[in-house]
Design an enzyme around this catalytic site. Structure first.
Site, PDB file in Angstrom:
ATOM      1  N   SER A 692       0.806  -1.261   0.019  1.00  0.00           N
ATOM      2  CA  SER A 692       0.066  -0.268   0.023  1.00  0.00           C
ATOM      3  C   SER A 692       0.879   1.076  -0.025  1.00  0.00           C
ATOM      4  CB  SER A 692      -0.956   0.027   1.220  1.00  0.00           C
ATOM      5  OG  SER A 692      -0.176   0.098   2.481  1.00  0.00           O
ATOM      6  N   LYS A 735      -6.769   3.665   8.404  1.00  0.00           N
ATOM      7  CA  LYS A 735      -5.846   4.596   7.819  1.00  0.00           C
ATOM      8  C   LYS A 735      -6.619   6.268   7.628  1.00  0.00           C
ATOM      9  CE  LYS A 735      -3.607   1.355   4.906  1.00  0.00           C
ATOM     10  NZ  LYS A 735      -3.128   0.942   3.523  1.00  0.00           N
TER      11      LYS A 735
END
Length: 852
Positions: A692, A735
């Site tokens: 990611s 996140k």
């Protein structure tokens, strides 16, 4: 060890080179024949060299026996020149060698060799004198050694006879020193280095006297212990005789044993057991009647019967099916956690209709401090079940789950059966805490043992090794907790219903602190009667500047610290009077908690070249992961550092390949990779992995090569392909919560992760500008602080973003950049015109001053 009977004198004087053999915990004296086992390669090579010469070798002791590869500084300079009498190579590669010490020698220098130690030695002569004084000293040493031999049985009597026949003072001292096993290596080396025979005898006499005193004390201790043991054995024998007489007179113990057997039979008749268990206990009782009550086997059988009868085979507690009451209890104990509460209410609703549903197996997965364990306790209270907690952290023995077989001494059932006996009910709520922290070794795999326990189709016939009976666990409600799914085997995950618990938002932490943490700490500090008012701004200040976590454990510790300071203030100023009004404002927090530990939203104050804020997820929730890139002159080397795993390094290589393919669009020389080295670094020293961070690395590389800064209030996450596509990732909720905590205003996520936004609290989304991207060009267009992005990337494509709680699917003009190095005008921050005011989250006027 052996000693030669001849009186050979030192052979030759002067310097010569000899192979050296470093010895561990042994010193070879002159006139001494010793057997050595040699295994180090250098030592074996030295022996081979000596056998190829005249079989002479220099024997010296190491200063530290634990040193496997000694240097010249690790070896004593004084040693003994010896002759190899016999050498035998063993099957395991070691060498058995018999050496005879000839005379003393001293190392003058070490000759440099790789295979073995080669030393230049000089023979050391001895000063031997005679006279009445020396003769008296010899007799004293011989008599003292005789006393030592009588106290220390390790010395052979033949050695004493040999010593009595030696008249030479030098040889006598060497012979006795070699046969004193209790003398330290340092003292032996001192004796070896002494060249005066008379002085050596005096030193030896002192050492033997000290050892004799120690041996005499040890002998006294052994005698005292022996007398005590004899007394204990005598008392045991008399007690056994007394019991035998009592049995002959009244048979007291046998009658008592019969009464116990009768009690067990009555319990067996009254206890509701399965047919298998009843038949097994009847056989064990019959066997117990045939045994003597004091035999070891009778104790084992009796313990087994007690365990089986103590289990709650049919004893259950009454469950509660009041749905509104259960909802009230869950809401009273925990704030938020809607998905978990909804699942529990569904279970209670089905139970209320069918009354036959087997207990579900739930697995709460989330970072530490979010309330997994306390939620399980609240579920037990809401359902009316008894609560059992079993910690599996560090468990590596299968017997902890399934128990030991009765053949072992001290065998017991496993933790499951033990806790069922403890609570006395067959339908408790069992919490298997930290199930991801189990391990395995030669004693078995506890995770495999749990496969039967956590399978509703199998646990109705759970078989504990100690009981050796089928026990029904189908009515037990199992709940497990874990910080991550990585440590749980896939077959075990398949048997559980996974419920993810993400970190708390700032608003949720504020409510938890106000409703739960602050009242609890007030009570624990004795401040119930004190009018303590901690403002919301003060709690937000603690959240922002003194904690950095997904849960609320650190927050509770800081609140506890404030309460303790308030309690001290009450005692000092109020003199015990609790009728005080105390208000804690945000500006006063540093006086209670000290210098702030963290800076909220202050990661960077200006746009920086080569610095991009990424987003990551760990066992402790989401966090901001900075990526730095530096470009220097070189030969095209790409370095990626920061304690990274293989997957993340490959993602960085893919990002570099994309930048090379788009060099002409970015205005970079197409051959930059041939004359520049690129270094990608992630500063935090924690292990990192996953794809990611691909868009983060690509953005930093592009910024460093184009010298265009990256917006400091923007964070991003996403996987990149070689063609620049942005692929979906996991952990979106964690996140975005981390970006919100870190003060980010714009977040870039893959377009395919749009479905995950429905799990994000609206309060967080209203304070973030979330841009959905599907290509790396869109990421650079948003991230790079450049006004005329169309000139670099072409006309703006249709993009999707979330602003103010609504989706927009249209080409939206991005606000101009700030602080551009290309002479572009500075303007407002990206997306700041679309953001609601942040006053409802934190009042800037009440932030405490940050001391650097």
């Amino acid at each position: 060890m052996f000693f030669k009977g001849d009186n050979d004198k030192s052979a030759g004087v002067g310097r010569r080179s000899l192979p050296a053999l470093p010895l561990r915990d042994i010193i070879v004296f002159p006139h001494m024949v010793s057997q050595l086992f040699v295994g180090r390669e250098k030592s074996i090579a030295a022996l081979d060299e000596a056998m190829g010469r005249d079989k002479e070798v220099f024997l010296a002791a190491q200063k530290n026996a634990k040193t496997n590869d000694p240097t010249p500084e690790d070896i004593y300079q004084d040693g003994t020149v010896g002759t190899i009498v016999q050498l035998l190579r063993l099957a395991d590669g070691t060498v058995k060698v018999l050496v005879e010490g000839k005379h003393r020698a001293r190392v003058k220098r070490f000759v440099e060799t790789r295979d073995y130690f080669l030393v230049e030695v000089e023979d050391v002569g001895e000063n031997s004198e005679s006279g009445v004084e020396v003769e008296a000293l010899i007799r004293s040493v011989q008599s003292t050694f005789e006393v030592y031999v009588k106290l220390n049985k390790k010395v052979q009597p033949e050695v004493l006879m040999s010593v009595q026949s030696i008249s030479d003072p030098g040889k006598l001292s060497d012979t006795i020193a070699a046969n004193l096993p209790t003398i330290k290596l340092v003292d032996r080396q001192t004796l070896l280095e002494m060249t005066d025979a008379k002085a050596r005898l005096n030193k030896l006499y002192e050492l033997m006297q000290a050892e004799i005193e120690i041996l005499q004390v040890e002998k006294k201790i052994r005698s005292r212990v022996k007398r005590q043991m004899e007394k204990t054995q005598k008392e045991y024998y008399l007690n056994e005789q007394m019991q035998a007489i009592q049995r002959e007179l009244g048979g007291g113990e046998r009658d008592e044993f019969k009464n116990e057997l009768q009690e067990l039979e009555d319990k067996l008749k009254a206890k509701p057991l399965s047919e298998e268990a009843r038949g097994k206990l009847e056989k064990e009782l019959k066997k117990l009647k045939m045994m003597h009550p004091t035999s070891a086997e009778a104790t084992v059988v009796r313990n087994y019967i007690d365990w089986v009868l103590a289990l709650p085979w049919a004893d259950v507690t009454e469950e509660h099916y009041d749905i509104p009451e259960a909802e009230r209890i869950l809401d009273e104990d925990h704030y938020g956690l809607a998905k978990c509460k909804e699942r529990i209410i569904e279970y209670l609703a089905v139970q209320a209709l069918t009354r036959q549903l087997k207990g579900p197996i739930l697995c709460f997965v989330g970072p530490p401090g979010v309330g997994k364990t306390s939620l399980a306790r609240s579920i037990a209270r809401a359902t009316g079940r008894k609560f059992v907690r079993i910690s599996l952290g560090g468990v590596r023995d299968e017997a902890e789950i399934r128990g030991h077989r009765r053949t072992y001494i001290g065998a017991m059932p496993g933790k499951i059966v033990q806790n069922l006996k403890k609570v006395g009910a067959n339908n408790p709520l069992v919490l298997l805490d930290e199930i991801d922290k189990m391990s395995q070794d030669f004693r078995g795999d506890p995770a495999s043992a749990l496969l039967e326990v956590l399978d509703p189709e199998q646990n109705a016939t759970f078989n504990d090794h100690y009981l050796d009976l089928d026990y029904d666990l189908s009515q037990v409600m199992f709940i497990t907790t874990a910080n991550s799914l990585g440590g749980i085997p896939i077959p075990l995950q398949d048997r559980m219903e996974i419920i993810q618990l993400s970190g708390y938002t700032e608003f949720e932490k504020l409510n938890i602190a106000r409703k739960y943490l602050l009242p609890r700490q007030q009570e624990s500090c004795g401040l119930q009667d004190v009018q303590l008012d901690v403002s919301d701004a003060a709690i937000r200040t603690v959240i922002h500047h003194y904690t950095k976590e997904s849960g609320v454990r650190s927050l509770e510790r800081e609140i506890a610290s404030i309460c303790r300071k308030v309690a001290l203030k009450v005692v000092r100023e109020g003199e015990g009077n609790r009728d005080m009004d105390i208000t804690v404002a945000a500006s006063e927090i540093p006086t209670y908690l000290g210098v702030p530990k963290y800076r909220l939203g202050k990661t960077e104050e200006h746009d920086e070249v080569g610095l991009t804020h990424g987003l990551s997820v760990s066992d402790y929730g989401g966090d901001i992961l900075d990526c730095e890139v530096s470009v220097v002159s070189g030969k095209g080397k790409l370095s990626i550092t920061g304690l990274l795993e293989k997957g993340m390094e490959e993602s960085g290589q893919a990002a570099m390949s994309y930048i090379r393919s788009r060099a002409h669009v970015l205005g970079i020389d197409t051959d930059f990779y041939q004359k520049s080295d690129v270094h990608v670094h992630f500063p935090d020293f924690v292990r990192k992995d996953g794809p990611s961070a691909g868009v983060t690395m690509a953005t930093s590389i592009a910024s460093a090569l184009t010298r265009i800064p990256v917006r400091h209030d923007l964070a991003m996450t996403g996987e990149i392909t070689l063609r620049g596509r942005v692929m979906p990732i996991g952990g979106v909720k964690e996140k975005l919560l981390a970006a919100h905590r870190g003060g980010m205003q714009t977040v870039l996520i893959p377009k395919d992760n749009r479905k995950d936004l429905r799990d994000i609290p609206r309060r967080v989304l209203k304070n973030l500008r979330v841009v959905l991207v599907d290509h790396m060009d869109d990421v650079l267009r948003e991230a790079l602080a450049i006004d005329d992005a169309d000139r670099m990337f072409g006309p703006r494509r249709l993009m999707m973003e979330y602003r103010g709680g609504e989706f927009f699917e249209e080409p939206v003009a991005r606000p101009p950049a700030s602080g551009s190095p290309l002479g572009r005008p500075a303007s407002q921050l990206p997306g700041s015109g679309d953001m609601p005011p942040v006053g409802e989250i934190q009042d800037p006027s009440e932030r405490p001053p940050v001391t650097q």
